[in-house]
Design a protein around this motif. Structure first.
Motif, short mmCIF file in Angstrom:
data_model
loop_
_atom_site.label_atom_id
_atom_site.label_comp_id
_atom_site.label_asym_id
_atom_site.label_seq_id
_atom_site.Cartn_x
_atom_site.Cartn_y
_atom_site.Cartn_z
N LEU A 74 0.52 -1.22 -0.86
CA LEU A 74 0.19 0.29 -0.02
C LEU A 74 1.02 1.30 0.28
O LEU A 74 0.98 2.19 -0.62
N PHE A 75 2.23 0.97 1.04
CA PHE A 75 2.98 2.17 0.96
C PHE A 75 3.52 2.59 -0.23
O PHE A 75 3.38 3.37 -1.38
N ARG A 76 3.92 1.27 -0.56
CA ARG A 76 5.05 1.76 -1.98
C ARG A 76 3.95 1.56 -3.37
O ARG A 76 4.29 2.69 -4.64
N LYS A 77 3.05 1.83 -3.08
CA LYS A 77 1.95 1.51 -4.64
C LYS A 77 2.91 0.40 -5.24
O LYS A 77 2.35 0.73 -6.45
N ALA A 78 3.02 -0.66 -5.33
CA ALA A 78 3.56 -1.75 -6.10
C ALA A 78 4.16 -3.19 -5.15
O ALA A 78 4.06 -2.80 -4.15
N PRO A 79 3.76 -4.48 -5.88
CA PRO A 79 4.40 -5.34 -5.05
C PRO A 79 5.45 -4.56 -4.77
O PRO A 79 6.29 -4.27 -4.66
N ALA A 80 5.79 -5.57 -3.29
CA ALA A 80 6.81 -5.64 -2.47
C ALA A 80 7.73 -6.60 -1.66
O ALA A 80 7.13 -7.46 -1.24
N ASP A 81 8.59 -6.70 -2.00
CA ASP A 81 9.98 -7.94 -1.47
C ASP A 81 9.10 -9.53 -2.08
O ASP A 81 9.19 -10.34 -1.45
N MET A 82 8.95 -9.31 -3.54
CA MET A 82 9.12 -10.32 -4.46
C MET A 82 9.88 -11.03 -5.31
O MET A 82 10.91 -10.38 -4.45
N GLU A 83 10.12 -12.57 -4.62
CA GLU A 83 11.12 -13.41 -5.21
C GLU A 83 11.14 -12.97 -6.85
O GLU A 83 10.61 -12.64 -7.31
N VAL A 84 12.48 -12.97 -6.91
CA VAL A 84 12.58 -13.01 -8.43
C VAL A 84 12.14 -14.81 -8.83
O VAL A 84 12.53 -15.32 -7.99
N LEU A 85 11.33 -14.46 -10.27
CA LEU A 85 10.81 -15.32 -10.99
C LEU A 85 12.08 -15.50 -12.86
O LEU A 85 12.02 -14.50 -12.68
N ARG A 86 12.50 -16.64 -12.86
CA ARG A 86 13.34 -17.15 -14.22
C ARG A 86 11.98 -18.28 -14.78
O ARG A 86 11.74 -18.89 -14.55
N LYS A 87 12.85 -18.41 -15.98
CA LYS A 87 12.34 -19.77 -16.84
C LYS A 87 12.96 -20.61 -15.88
O LYS A 87 13.87 -21.19 -15.38
N GLY A 88 12.45 -21.89 -16.19
CA GLY A 88 12.34 -22.99 -14.95
C GLY A 88 11.83 -23.50 -13.76
O GLY A 88 11.72 -23.92 -12.84
N ASP A 89 11.62 -21.68 -12.97
CA ASP A 89 10.45 -21.98 -11.71
C ASP A 89 9.41 -22.73 -11.91
O ASP A 89 8.63 -22.27 -12.89
N LYS A 90 8.27 -22.44 -10.98
CA LYS A 90 7.62 -23.77 -10.95
C LYS A 90 7.40 -22.94 -9.78
O LYS A 90 7.38 -23.26 -8.43
N SER A 91 5.70 -22.55 -9.63
CA SER A 91 5.05 -22.23 -8.23
C SER A 91 3.59 -21.67 -8.44
O SER A 91 3.30 -21.39 -9.45
N GLU A 92 2.75 -21.52 -7.57
CA GLU A 92 1.39 -20.90 -8.02
C GLU A 92 1.94 -19.12 -8.17
O GLU A 92 1.10 -18.44 -8.99
N LEU A 93 2.99 -18.60 -7.53
CA LEU A 93 3.08 -17.35 -8.09
C LEU A 93 3.43 -17.64 -9.26
O LEU A 93 2.61 -16.11 -10.17
N VAL A 94 3.92 -18.48 -9.98
CA VAL A 94 4.43 -18.43 -11.44
C VAL A 94 2.88 -18.16 -12.14
O VAL A 94 2.72 -17.73 -13.10
N ARG A 95 2.09 -18.69 -11.19
CA ARG A 95 0.85 -19.15 -11.73
C ARG A 95 -0.14 -18.26 -11.95
O ARG A 95 -0.62 -17.47 -13.12
N LYS A 96 -0.08 -16.90 -10.94
CA LYS A 96 -0.77 -15.39 -10.74
C LYS A 96 0.15 -14.94 -12.06
O LYS A 96 -0.42 -13.91 -12.36
N VAL A 97 1.51 -15.02 -12.08
CA VAL A 97 1.59 -14.09 -13.54
C VAL A 97 0.99 -14.32 -14.69
O VAL A 97 1.09 -13.68 -15.05
N GLN A 98 1.22 -16.03 -14.78
CA GLN A 98 0.31 -15.99 -16.07
C GLN A 98 -0.55 -15.41 -16.32
O GLN A 98 -1.57 -15.29 -17.44
#
Length: 155
Positions: A74-98
């Motif tokens: 809320l304060f940043r008006k942006a996602p905060a402290d997010m993990e770096v994602l790249r080709k080969g990663d598999k996760s729920e967060l990748v699903r959200k990006v997709q």
């Protein structure tokens, strides 16, 4: 509030039933972040829903409760402290990006949480369109751009 790190935030956790100035501040921040909400200092079902939408937009777990990560976004008006994602990663967060890339007509494949070549191509397309370094890696600047894309799946 000058925010250098999410650990600098000293705000209470809020949930449905909370009341007072912290709830009013939350509601005002939600408004500043583009959400339609009444500012009344009462954390009711409507506030819970809007918090959940905001959390979804910022790629946070959508639970309608305000923790340190939600305050930070809320304060940043942006996602905060997010993990770096790249080709080969598999996760729920990748699903959200997709899903977000799909909502914005940038990704047309299976939403499976597998950061493969199609996801990488969609991320590179976003990066190119937004004037970012085109590397297919989702870091802070790409997270910020992803949070600004269409988000019908969050509503």
């Amino acid at each position: 509030m000058a925010l250098t790190s999410c650990s600098d935030i000293n705000k209470p956790e809020l949930r449905e039933g909370s009341r007072g100035e912290s709830v009013r501040e939350l509601q005002e921040l939600l408004r500043k972040n583009g959400q339609e909400i009444s500012v009344d200092g009462i954390f009711g079902a409507g506030t819970k829903y809007v918090v959940g939408v905001f959390q979804c937009i910022m790629f946070l777990p959508r639970n309608g409760e305000v923790d340190n990560n939600t305050w930070c976004a809320l304060f940043r008006k942006a996602p905060a402290d997010m993990e770096v994602l790249r080709k080969g990663d598999k996760s729920e967060l990748v699903r959200k990006v997709q899903q977000r890339l799909y909502d914005d007509d940038r990704y047309r494949s299976t939403i499976d949480g597998d950061f493969g070549p199609v996801t990488e191509t969609a991320v590179k397309g976003l990066q190119k369109d937004k004037g970012l370094v085109v590397d297919g890696i989702i870091g802070e600047k790409t997270w910020n751009e992803l949070s600004n894309l269409q988000y019908p799946s969050c509503l």
